[in-house]
Design an enzyme around this catalytic site. Sequence first.
Site: not given
Ligand code: NAD
Length: 253
Positions: A14, A53, A79, A145
Amino acid sequence: MSQRVLITAGASGIGRAMAEGFTAAGARVWVADSDAAALETCPEAWRKTTLDVRDEAGVAALFAEARRDWGGLDTVCANAGIAGPTAPVEEVALKDWRACLAVNLDGAFLTAKHAAPLLKAERRGAMVLTSSTAGQYGYPNRAPYAAAKWAVIGLMKTLAMELGPHGIRVNAICPGAVEGPRMEGVLAREAVAKGMTRDQVYGGYASGTAMGRFVEARDIAEMAVFLASDAARLVSGQVIAVDGFTVNPDPKL
Ligand code: NAD
């Protein structure tokens, strides 16, 4: 949009879609991510920093660098988040609970804490926090979560009140299930936990929404760009779901 935008976890998923969306809208983009290899794959034009982070010194250094090299920021997207364990509450280890809160909640707090002085200096700006539909409903087997994402909303509401007098707007986006590798991991773990196939679990999630489908990362990105824009100049303190309307967060199959 002539903005300077910083996005945590911006190297993939995202966050990367947000970075692409802001770039397309004409903004200057800075992505911070813990995965150095993923950052390498990002476009040349983006500023990149390897950052966990959870590390306050690293977060402080990142924002100091943004102040020094870019003269400040206009929009900050907090994010970063991880899915955490999928298990009944009695099987959740305290270390896994803490690990989930550390990235999702401590990370959002530290990002906001160190971004606030930069945005205050501008007397304007926006923060966009990524929560989840798990921050709006209960999600069985996802206690850490869901707790973290509800807390992100409490943080956002408080920041919106604190920073509003400084001209800064703060909102939270609640993505529904997003197509991609992360959700595939969740589906695989839930399939094991529920004794079902991946497709059955996917169908359950999709049928729990009015639109009957998962969302795409760019659906979230476009909302982030809108929230950062002048078109949203009086939108603050809001929880905005981009989920195709969750009508049943726990469809029993
Ligand atoms: P993802 O698992 O694809 O990860 C995205 C990025 O986060 C990765 O590049 C990873 O290296 C980075 N990351 C992980 N831990 C980190 C840290 N401690 N510090 C810095 N970077 C870090 O995640 P996503 O699906 O893109 O999710 C992004 C956000 O959206 C998150 O907050 C997630 O909880 C939220 N979200 C995702 C979904 C979904 O279905 N994918 C749904 C609701 C909410």
